[in-house]
Design a protein around this motif. Structure first.
Motif, PDB file in Angstrom:
ATOM      1  N   GLN A  97      11.618 -12.597   5.998  1.00 13.88           N
ATOM      2  CA  GLN A  97      12.945 -12.647   5.719  1.00 13.88           C
ATOM      3  C   GLN A  97      13.207 -13.386   4.290  1.00 13.88           C
ATOM      4  O   GLN A  97      13.936 -12.632   3.443  1.00 13.88           O
ATOM      5  CB  GLN A  97      13.435 -13.549   6.858  1.00 13.88           C
ATOM      6  CG  GLN A  97      15.128 -14.006   6.668  1.00 13.88           C
ATOM      7  CD  GLN A  97      15.727 -12.538   6.638  1.00 13.88           C
ATOM      8  OE1 GLN A  97      15.434 -11.986   7.434  1.00 13.88           O
ATOM      9  NE2 GLN A  97      17.082 -12.586   5.823  1.00 13.88           N
ATOM     10  N   LYS A  98      12.550 -14.374   4.007  1.00 12.65           N
ATOM     11  CA  LYS A  98      12.450 -15.176   2.672  1.00 12.65           C
ATOM     12  C   LYS A  98      12.108 -14.436   1.582  1.00 12.65           C
ATOM     13  O   LYS A  98      12.807 -14.368   0.507  1.00 12.65           O
ATOM     14  CB  LYS A  98      11.977 -16.625   2.897  1.00 12.65           C
ATOM     15  CG  LYS A  98      12.672 -17.745   3.577  1.00 12.65           C
ATOM     16  CD  LYS A  98      12.259 -18.794   3.573  1.00 12.65           C
ATOM     17  CE  LYS A  98      12.963 -19.842   4.448  1.00 12.65           C
ATOM     18  NZ  LYS A  98      12.299 -20.969   4.920  1.00 12.65           N
ATOM     19  N   SER A 102      15.679 -11.038   1.841  1.00 13.92           N
ATOM     20  CA  SER A 102      16.602 -11.763   1.074  1.00 13.92           C
ATOM     21  C   SER A 102      16.562 -11.111  -0.278  1.00 13.92           C
ATOM     22  O   SER A 102      17.615 -11.054  -0.997  1.00 13.92           O
ATOM     23  CB  SER A 102      16.297 -13.521   1.070  1.00 13.92           C
ATOM     24  OG  SER A 102      16.395 -13.680   2.478  1.00 13.92           O
ATOM     25  N   ARG A 103      15.322 -11.083  -0.862  1.00 12.68           N
ATOM     26  CA  ARG A 103      15.302 -10.677  -2.210  1.00 12.68           C
ATOM     27  C   ARG A 103      15.728  -9.286  -2.527  1.00 12.68           C
ATOM     28  O   ARG A 103      16.293  -8.863  -3.340  1.00 12.68           O
ATOM     29  CB  ARG A 103      13.713 -10.600  -2.844  1.00 12.68           C
ATOM     30  CG  ARG A 103      13.237 -11.956  -3.008  1.00 12.68           C
ATOM     31  CD  ARG A 103      11.807 -12.044  -3.769  1.00 12.68           C
ATOM     32  NE  ARG A 103      11.412 -13.362  -3.583  1.00 12.68           N
ATOM     33  CZ  ARG A 103      10.086 -13.522  -4.142  1.00 12.68           C
ATOM     34  NH1 ARG A 103       9.474 -12.698  -4.443  1.00 12.68           N
ATOM     35  NH2 ARG A 103       9.530 -14.886  -3.971  1.00 12.68           N
ATOM     36  N   GLY A 106      19.494  -9.402  -2.030  1.00 15.64           N
ATOM     37  CA  GLY A 106      20.398 -10.166  -3.186  1.00 15.64           C
ATOM     38  C   GLY A 106      19.999  -9.705  -4.571  1.00 15.64           C
ATOM     39  O   GLY A 106      20.713 -10.023  -5.490  1.00 15.64           O
TER      40      GLY A 106
END
Ligand SMILES: Cc1cc2nc3c(=O)[nH]c(=O)nc-3n(C[C@H](O)[C@H](O)[C@H](O)COP(=O)(O)OP(=O)(O)OC[C@H]3O[C@@H](n4cnc5c(N)ncnc54)[C@H](O)[C@@H]3O)c2cc1C
Length: 155
Positions: A97-98, A102-103, A106
């Motif tokens: 996820q991180k 997310s990348r 975003g």
């Protein structure tokens, strides 16, 4: 989308990754998402819920069939067996996820996969590893409870 008259008809499904510190109380055992909410990452939450259920059946079947006491210690064994495999898979979910999702959501530029994912392009045999890890889990569960012997198998 044609079926929706307004956005009020849409409900928010909150994604969480968490765990109960204690999965059991006298005469109560939480397994699956009730004990540890899983995120959609990897599509693996149902696997863990089923693995928990198998572990619980293996540990509790004799007592639940009235042939032994159903103690808190037995309930605690289910948590002890299933907690660390859950932590490992949830840890992987949080990293994905991180570091990746997310990348991707975003970011604006070109997405470059991390080096270990690029290895899958050059060595296709490696692609089996994450599939096995996510599909079978880090601790495999097989039905060993007596119920397996007494439930007739449909032919
Ligand atoms: C957005 C999203 C997408 C996901 N996608 C995937 C995926 O593709 N693949 C995957 O493996 N996992 C996915 N997961 C995770 C997965 O949904 C859960 O890990 C899994 O459903 C847990 O199974 P469970 O049986 O423990 O709980 P649940 O599936 O939540 O089942 C609990 C059941 O109990 C019922 N219930 C609640 N209260 C009561 C009550 N008082 N009386 C009677 N019944 C009650 C509920 O209605 C529900 O049917 C996703 C999660 C989210 C949030």
């Amino acid at each position: 989308m044609d079926e929706l008259k307004s956005f009020d008809e849409v409900s928010l499904l909150t994604v969480a990754v968490d765990r109960l510190p204690l999965w059991h109380k006298p005469a109560l055992l939480c397994i699956g998402d009730a004990a540890h909410a899983m995120s959609p990452v990897g599509g693996v939450g149902i696997n863990l819920a089923i693995q928990d259920a198998i572990a619980a059946a293996n540990i509790l079947a004799v007592s639940l069939s009235g042939k032994g006491p159903l103690s808190d210690q037995l309930l605690a064994q289910v948590q002890k067996r299933r907690e660390w495999p859950t932590k490992v898979i949830q840890g992987i979910q949080v990293i994905i996820q991180k570091r990746m999702i997310s990348r991707v959501l975003g970011g604006t530029g070109k997405i470059v996969p991390p080096w270990f994912l690029r290895l899958f392009i050059y060595f296709p045999v490696l692609r089996r590893l994450p599939a096995r890890l996510m599909g079978l889990g880090v601790r495999r569960e097989r039905v060993t409870s007596p119920a397996r012997a007494i439930i007739p198998v449909e032919k």
